[in-house]
Design a protein around this motif. Structure first.
Motif, PDB file in Angstrom:
ATOM      1  N   GLN A 122       0.776  -1.205   0.057  1.00 14.35           N
ATOM      2  CA  GLN A 122      -0.005   0.000  -0.010  1.00 14.35           C
ATOM      3  C   GLN A 122       0.727   1.369   0.043  1.00 14.35           C
ATOM      4  N   TYR A 198       7.564  15.346  -1.722  1.00 13.79           N
ATOM      5  CA  TYR A 198       6.454  14.598  -2.024  1.00 13.79           C
ATOM      6  C   TYR A 198       6.753  14.090  -3.481  1.00 13.79           C
TER       7      TYR A 198
ATOM      8  N   PRO B  33      -8.401  -0.895  -1.703  1.00  8.29           N
ATOM      9  CA  PRO B  33      -7.122  -0.784  -1.664  1.00  8.29           C
ATOM     10  C   PRO B  33      -6.383  -0.775  -2.814  1.00  8.29           C
ATOM     11  N   ALA B  34      -6.740  -1.384  -3.900  1.00  5.53           N
ATOM     12  CA  ALA B  34      -6.171  -1.232  -5.113  1.00  5.53           C
ATOM     13  C   ALA B  34      -5.777   0.258  -5.517  1.00  5.53           C
ATOM     14  N   SER B  36      -6.504   3.223  -3.691  1.00  4.36           N
ATOM     15  CA  SER B  36      -6.163   4.070  -2.464  1.00  4.36           C
ATOM     16  C   SER B  36      -5.219   3.613  -1.625  1.00  4.36           C
ATOM     17  N   LYS B  37      -3.890   4.271  -1.447  1.00  7.74           N
ATOM     18  CA  LYS B  37      -2.868   3.895  -0.851  1.00  7.74           C
ATOM     19  C   LYS B  37      -2.582   4.802   0.471  1.00  7.74           C
ATOM     20  N   ARG B  38      -1.441   4.453   1.028  1.00  8.05           N
ATOM     21  CA  ARG B  38      -1.077   5.372   2.302  1.00  8.05           C
ATOM     22  C   ARG B  38      -0.804   7.042   1.790  1.00  8.05           C
ATOM     23  N   GLY B  39      -1.373   7.536   2.552  1.00  6.64           N
ATOM     24  CA  GLY B  39      -1.221   9.048   2.175  1.00  6.64           C
ATOM     25  C   GLY B  39      -2.555   9.661   1.427  1.00  6.64           C
ATOM     26  N   ASP B  40      -3.345   8.547   0.973  1.00  6.34           N
ATOM     27  CA  ASP B  40      -4.602   9.128   0.104  1.00  6.34           C
ATOM     28  C   ASP B  40      -5.810   9.386   0.922  1.00  6.34           C
ATOM     29  N   SER B  59      -6.739  -0.485   3.189  1.00  9.68           N
ATOM     30  CA  SER B  59      -5.880   0.570   2.196  1.00  9.68           C
ATOM     31  C   SER B  59      -5.011   1.450   2.992  1.00  9.68           C
ATOM     32  N   ARG B  90       2.491  20.998  -3.030  1.00  7.00           N
ATOM     33  CA  ARG B  90       3.150  19.980  -3.491  1.00  7.00           C
ATOM     34  C   ARG B  90       2.491  18.681  -3.004  1.00  7.00           C
ATOM     35  N   LYS B  91       2.256  18.536  -1.780  1.00 10.76           N
ATOM     36  CA  LYS B  91       1.608  17.423  -1.203  1.00 10.76           C
ATOM     37  C   LYS B  91       0.239  17.214  -1.805  1.00 10.76           C
ATOM     38  N   VAL B  94       0.195  15.225  -4.926  1.00  6.47           N
ATOM     39  CA  VAL B  94       0.401  13.684  -5.066  1.00  6.47           C
ATOM     40  C   VAL B  94      -0.802  12.825  -4.211  1.00  6.47           C
ATOM     41  N   THR B  95      -1.560  13.694  -3.539  1.00  5.96           N
ATOM     42  CA  THR B  95      -2.626  12.760  -2.777  1.00  5.96           C
ATOM     43  C   THR B  95      -3.842  12.648  -3.561  1.00  5.96           C
ATOM     44  N   ARG B  96      -4.681  11.497  -3.649  1.00  9.73           N
ATOM     45  CA  ARG B  96      -5.732  11.290  -4.424  1.00  9.73           C
ATOM     46  C   ARG B  96      -6.873  11.449  -3.376  1.00  9.73           C
TER      47      ARG B  96
END
Lengths: 198, 330
Positions: A122, A198, B33-34, B36-40, B59, B90-91, B94-96
């Protein structure tokens, strides 16, 4: 803590060898392949093209079979290519080898982040550079030592062949520092001025 | 036959591609989980079912709960996230962001307000995952689910995930959407890669169920009538209140006034269920893993209406429930 002790395969290899030894009397034929399989699995951990349970294969690439030799040959190739350019003198060629090697190392080990493939964890390594991912963050493993020593060796060779000229010395030292500082364990996960965070 | 089923489902739902899972719970629990990962960041309804909760837990993303069907609350959360994003662009790049909702909620029997959700999606740039386990084969003119019910273009929803265990009377589940989205699950959907496929008989049964749905689109109107009828009939019971929309085939009967402790409520409802069973009506309580649920719903009896039940059966069931409830609760 050496690099080999960080891997999980050696205990499995040893178990296989132990079982092969126990059943030596019962199955004499099977005993001989088992120890060899154990020894083979201790060598290159990078199982290319087979199913493996390695969560992040990036961590194991530099421990693979023959990759150190390939790295040395690649640097040698770079040097030979630079040597074949007619209008560079020997000191310039050595400085260029050093600088290009350090630049490439900085980009690939300390700038590029994450993995080029999907990992089942993940996205744990999404914000980590390749150097930080190596061996899952374990410090002072053998591949890390190898990759720290190779720019130093190149630096020594370069300073010898440039006859310790002042300009070359400055360029080579700056380049060496730029590639040695990120390798220190104190710089693990550190992003100066928020660059590349990031 | 599995590929056939995938084709048929994609054609039925008018999407590009569909993917079949062999276990209904694992469908949404692997789909989330496919992507959405860490940080999303995932914005999810409080009344989301247990499968969604497990998918979110797997996830490892940041979960933000909003009150059930409360679009104002969701907008507040999205606005807060937007402010955070502006502080750190910037963060933010990269976040979804995802919004996970159910078409027809299993825990409350209500329908999600999809038009407002689509508006919010385009305003705040989040992706919608719609879980249509109960609404597939129930809502809409042809049974295509809550998108048809509201008349929304199916391309607005990024992923539709549904259980085949409810209206298709098979087992397993499917996800459908654009090829670009569904193809990703073929390699990274853990429930798809690491398990065997559906028994072919059940896949064929699902295809047959799709055939039935396509041949008689009139059954959905009939189902709606029956749901409305039984909803009206069960309204008058004193002591029990009906929770759920009138066109939802699965609704809950909750105690109007709780006795104070959950065990006593559960026992009371179990008494009603047992007496109904004695009189030939099979009901069940909605069961939850009490320690594992994030927002535990109050104990209730879940009543499900199907299109095959005749009018007399429905009348009999309703009157039995009324009598039993009056006997037990007074």
């Amino acid at each position: 803590m050496g690099g080999s002790s960080a891997d999980s395969a050696p205990p499995i290899g040893r178990v296989q060898m132990g079982e092969g030894g126990c059943f030596l009397e019962i199955a004499g034929v099977e005993a001989s392949p088992a120890p060899q399989a154990g020894r083979a699995s201790e060598a290159g951990r990078m199982n290319v093209g087979v199913a493996h349970s390695e969560v992040n294969p990036n961590t194991r690439v530099m421990n693979s079979r023959g990759i150190w030799l390939a790295y040395i040959i690649l640097v040698g190739l770079l040097h030979v290519v630079l040597l074949s350019i007619p209008f560079f003198s020997i000191p310039v060629v050595w400085t260029l080898t050093n600088v290009i090697h350090n630049l490439a190392m900085y980009i690939f080990l300390h700038t590029v982040k994450g993995t080029p493939f999907e990992t089942p964890d993940q996205g744990k390594a999404r914000l980590l550079t390749y150097w930080e991912q190596m061996d899952y963050g374990l410090q002072f493993t053998s591949s890390r030592k190898f990759l720290s020593i190779s720019p130093i060796v190149l630096y020594l060779l370069a300073s010898f062949y440039t006859t310790h000229d002042a300009v070359h010395f400055l360029i080579n030292t700056a380049s060496l520092l730029s590639v040695l500082l990120p390798k220190l364990p104190q710089f693990h996960g550190v992003r100066l001025f928020g660059i590349n965070k990031y | 036959v599995h590929l056939d089923l995938e084709d048929r489902l994609a054609k039925f739902m008018k999407t590009e591609e569909a993917i079949i899972y062999s276990y209904g719970f694992a469908t949404i629990a692997s789909a989330i989980p496919a992507y959405s990962k860490r940080g999303d960041i995932v914005f999810v309804d409080r009344a989301a079912c247990f499968a969604i909760q497990k998918g979110l837990q797997a996830s490892r993303s940041d979960i933000k709960l909003f009150n059930h069907n409360d679009m104002a609350d969701l907008e507040r959360l999205l606005k807060e996230q937007e402010i955070e994003d502006q502080k750190n662009p910037r963060k933010a790049r990269v976040t979804r962001r995802f919004i996970v909702v159910e078409g027809l909620y299993m825990n409350t029997g209500t329908i999600c307000p999809l038009p407002e959700l689509v508006k919010l999606k385009y305003k705040y740039k989040a992706r919608i995952f719609l879980e249509e386990s109960l609404s597939f084969g129930v809502l809409g003119e042809h049974g295509r689910g809550v998108t048809e019910h509201f008349g929304i273009n199916i391309d607005d929803i990024d992923l539709i995930s549904a259980n085949m265990e409810n209206s298709l009377a098979s087992i397993g589940g499917f996800c459908c959407g654009r090829s670009f989205v569904i193809d990703h699950q073929r390699l990274s959907g853990q429930g798809y890669c690491f398990s065997a496929s559906l028994p072919p008989l059940l896949a064929a049964a699902a295809i047959e169920a799709l055939n039935i749905m396509e041949e008689n689109p009139g059954i959905f109107a009939v189902l709606k009538e029956k749901c409305k009828r039984i909803h009206k009939v069960l309204q008058g019971i004193s002591g029990l209140k009906v929770v759920g929309e009138s066109l939802s085939p699965a609704f809950h009967l909750q105690l109007e006034e709780s006795t104070g402790s959950r065990e006593k409520d559960v026992k009371l409802l179990q008494e009603i269920v047992n007496q109904c069973m004695d009189r030939g009506i099979a009901l069940t309580q909605a069961r939850y893993l009490e320690k594992e649920e994030k927002c535990l719903p109050p104990p209730s009896i879940r009543v499900v209406v199907t299109v095959e039940q005749t009018e007399e059966e429905l009348e009999r069931a309703a009157s039995t429930i009324k009598e039993v409830a009056q006997a037990v609760l007074l």
